[in-house]
Design a protein around this motif. Structure first.
Motif, PDB file in Angstrom:
ATOM      1  N   TRP A 264      40.164  32.882  39.165  1.00 52.79           N
ATOM      2  CA  TRP A 264      40.352  34.303  38.810  1.00 52.79           C
ATOM      3  C   TRP A 264      40.422  35.235  40.023  1.00 52.79           C
ATOM      4  N   ARG A 265      40.316  34.706  41.240  1.00 48.62           N
ATOM      5  CA  ARG A 265      40.143  35.606  42.379  1.00 48.62           C
ATOM      6  C   ARG A 265      41.416  36.321  42.804  1.00 48.62           C
ATOM      7  N   LEU A 266      42.537  35.628  42.707  1.00 48.50           N
ATOM      8  CA  LEU A 266      43.825  36.265  43.006  1.00 48.50           C
ATOM      9  C   LEU A 266      44.572  36.486  41.705  1.00 48.50           C
TER      10      LEU A 266
ATOM     11  N   LEU B 165      28.721  40.253  36.181  1.00 51.28           N
ATOM     12  CA  LEU B 165      30.129  40.383  35.819  1.00 51.28           C
ATOM     13  C   LEU B 165      30.288  40.949  34.424  1.00 51.28           C
ATOM     14  N   TYR B 169      32.528  44.247  33.646  1.00 49.47           N
ATOM     15  CA  TYR B 169      33.635  44.287  32.690  1.00 49.47           C
ATOM     16  C   TYR B 169      33.338  45.224  31.519  1.00 49.47           C
ATOM     17  N   GLY B 170      32.073  45.235  31.083  1.00 51.05           N
ATOM     18  CA  GLY B 170      31.736  45.925  29.841  1.00 51.05           C
ATOM     19  C   GLY B 170      31.427  47.403  30.027  1.00 51.05           C
ATOM     20  N   GLY B 209      32.178  37.119  47.259  1.00 46.02           N
ATOM     21  CA  GLY B 209      33.219  36.097  47.105  1.00 46.02           C
ATOM     22  C   GLY B 209      33.399  35.620  45.674  1.00 46.02           C
ATOM     23  N   VAL B 210      32.484  36.002  44.782  1.00 40.70           N
ATOM     24  CA  VAL B 210      32.644  35.637  43.375  1.00 40.70           C
ATOM     25  C   VAL B 210      33.644  36.576  42.685  1.00 40.70           C
ATOM     26  N   LEU B 211      33.963  37.685  43.348  1.00 37.98           N
ATOM     27  CA  LEU B 211      34.812  38.705  42.726  1.00 37.98           C
ATOM     28  C   LEU B 211      36.300  38.421  42.906  1.00 37.98           C
ATOM     29  N   SER B 212      37.059  38.823  41.909  1.00 42.93           N
ATOM     30  CA  SER B 212      38.510  38.834  42.075  1.00 42.93           C
ATOM     31  C   SER B 212      38.857  39.961  43.044  1.00 42.93           C
ATOM     32  N   ARG B 213      40.049  39.847  43.597  1.00 43.02           N
ATOM     33  CA  ARG B 213      40.506  40.899  44.506  1.00 43.02           C
ATOM     34  C   ARG B 213      40.451  42.268  43.811  1.00 43.02           C
ATOM     35  N   ARG B 214      40.807  42.303  42.549  1.00 45.93           N
ATOM     36  CA  ARG B 214      40.799  43.565  41.816  1.00 45.93           C
ATOM     37  C   ARG B 214      39.382  44.131  41.682  1.00 45.93           C
ATOM     38  N   LEU B 215      38.432  43.272  41.315  1.00 45.79           N
ATOM     39  CA  LEU B 215      37.054  43.758  41.179  1.00 45.79           C
ATOM     40  C   LEU B 215      36.470  44.121  42.538  1.00 45.79           C
ATOM     41  N   ALA B 246      38.466  35.425  51.775  1.00 45.77           N
ATOM     42  CA  ALA B 246      39.911  35.164  51.895  1.00 45.77           C
ATOM     43  C   ALA B 246      40.761  35.885  50.847  1.00 45.77           C
ATOM     44  N   PRO B 247      40.321  35.984  49.582  1.00 46.72           N
ATOM     45  CA  PRO B 247      41.199  36.654  48.615  1.00 46.72           C
ATOM     46  C   PRO B 247      41.420  38.143  48.909  1.00 46.72           C
TER      47      PRO B 247
END
Lengths: 345, 345
Positions: A264-266, B165, B169-170, B209-215, B246-247
């Protein structure tokens, strides 16, 4: 023929009526029906090794969630046990293996004959293929060589992968020899699954995200490529899943697989751009979205669909579904993807 | 003046005689001297909260390893405890906190006055600054808001970060309010450290690093940027560490920090390219290299140096040193970096 469905079409980047969806670990503990079968089996390995029980749990999510593909229920370490490593599962602790940390220890392993030494897996595939709706494809699977090596070297799961990495840095040739033996094992194991009746294969390189881009290129990629090249002629789509592939996404695409299953990261849009549309994409909803309730699930599933390629997308989570996920959330997700993913063709 | 040394020069991307080096968790369990002090302290929190013991372990690696900077010994959760969360360390289990999962629970926390409520940290800084070689800079630190939030919400460490998370999201506004309060806390805490005598600051966003680029863009980045903007006028270099950046490496650089401390997954050359040379880089040897013996350490340290920018590189590991690392390996690394990193100026 299972070959006609939207899952296989999407793997080949062909047009589909709506986006196909399945869920990693869809046959798992979040389902009460799974827990019931598991408790009848007694222990986890018995569940894996008893074809009619493995068949039962493989079919459950197809009926309960209405997913577009079934995935063989088994454990990633089954072929490793067949190579000669002792495997034990202890409740709440995960798998323990006799560890292999030297060339000499690796020399005691062998490439197993999958039909003889993991015959229960092939029996399960045949049984599932008989019991499953002929329109629903069955996905076979194996760990990729690097991930299997890491389990073997660490003697189970790991946080640091320290023994695996120490071997890679200290004795690259010895570690490559282990990867070669694992690649042969995976090739034979996957070929036997196709022969027994699966319509697609997924390789799990779950732990490769611990590697630097350089080590991925030097070790994981060549061994994955070897497997993919050897399986190509079987004509079934091959999917590769790596958790944490962002540092080397281009390399995972260069492995020759048909589909990349991404975490889900990218965003899928960025993944598509970085892989230049050369592979189909599977994913990539954050599994945590399933705890957010219907509105969050709709919103986030819609977002994944909006970022997905028009052709060549199989909806999935970016990681396996967690054991305490509400079943209704998974059901809602599948329904929402089929509704929101509808194409005008 | 500590301002004259190669560490601070490299943070400002100025020419240096040779590459400066320090090691994340350099004051830690791999050192027998640390274990001795720790055992005198009794428990971990007492070690953190007793300025002369914290001073003692902060100084140890400077003397034993000859690193170019000291880093304040403390725990990332100290300011969080001061906000009103109960904190307990149990041997072998890591920290446990009273968890904060709703706006109401967050409302019971407060932004602590760092001089009054974490005075022992400022006392430790003053004491270290008196005891430490004046030429060796002292790095202060804090967790970044997102990582502190994840500890608070999970009630300790986590593998899945599911509650964090789910909240993001919520209820994005509620979670942002928590991040805002944490940013204020971090700003006050870091300002007090600078006032007490540190020459640089490192923000640890260990779990981002657990986050998506968007988050990352939506939550972690704005809160980090707020902290960095508020601390800029203090005139000390600010370093940001994210494990698994990296993301969203470009975004970490956009936080306004002077230095990015990067993990081992991407080469420094690629990190430099992606951040367009806008920040200095710290890192990024895989900590597992330290198990490989002298030849492997030389080879891999040389490789990191070869990929590093000529100006604006502080050598470090890509993650904290592990407790069973041989001390001689760490000593060899520091010596090798100083020898191999020598510049002709």
């Amino acid at each position: 023929m299972p070959g006609d469905g939207r899952f296989l079409k999407a793997c080949r980047r062909q047009p589909v009526d709506t986006t196909p969806v399945w869920i990693m670990r869809q046959a798992g503990r979040y389902l009460p029906q799974y827990r019931a079968t598991r408790s009848r089996a007694g222990d986890f390995l018995t569940l894996c090794k008893t074809p009619d029980l493995a068949c039962e749990v493989t079919l459950q999510p197809v009926q309960i969630l209405k997913v577009d593909a079934a995935i063989l229920f088994s454990d990633i370490l089954i072929p490793v046990e067949a190579m000669g490593a002792d495997l034990v599962f202890t409740e709440g602790e995960g798998p323990k293996l006799s560890s292999v940390r030297t060339r000499q220890e690796a020399g005691r392993l062998h490439v197993p004959d999958p039909r003889l030494e993991t015959g229960f897996v092939m029996d399960a595939v045949k049984l599932i293929r008989r019991e499953l709706d002929p329109m629903v494809p069955l996905i076979g699977f194996s760990g990729a060589p690097f991930t299997l090596a890491s389990y073997l070297v660490e003697g189970g799961g790991s946080k640091s992968f320290r023994h695996t990495l120490a071997w890679m840095y200290g004795d690259p040739e010895g570690f490559t020899a282990l990867l070669d033996m694992l690649a042969e094992t995976v090739i034979a194991y996957c070929s036997a699954q196709v022969e027994a009746g699966v319509q697609a294969l997924q390789l799990f390189d779950t732990w490769a995200g611990v590697l630097s881009r350089r080590l991925y290129r030097e070790f994981a990629l060549p061994s994955t490529r070897k497997v993919v090249q050897a399986l190509k002629h079987l004509g079934v789509p091959i999917i590769l899943y790596v958790n944490g592939s962002a540092p080397f996404l281009e390399e995972t695409a260069a492995s020759g697989v048909d589909v990349l299953s991404v975490d889900w990261r990218l965003s899928l849009a960025e993944s598509w751009e970085r892989t230049r549309g050369a592979v189909a994409l599977q994913g990539n909803l954050d599994p945590m979205v399933l705890y957010g309730g219907p509105a969050v699930i709709e919103r986030e599933a819609g977002r994944v669909l909006a970022e997905a390629p028009l052709q060549g997308h199989i909806f999935n989570l970016g990681h396996g579904i967690l054991p305490d996920t509400p079943v209704e959330a998974a059901q809602h997700l599948v329904e929402a993807v089929h509704r929101l993913g509808r194409k005008e063709i």
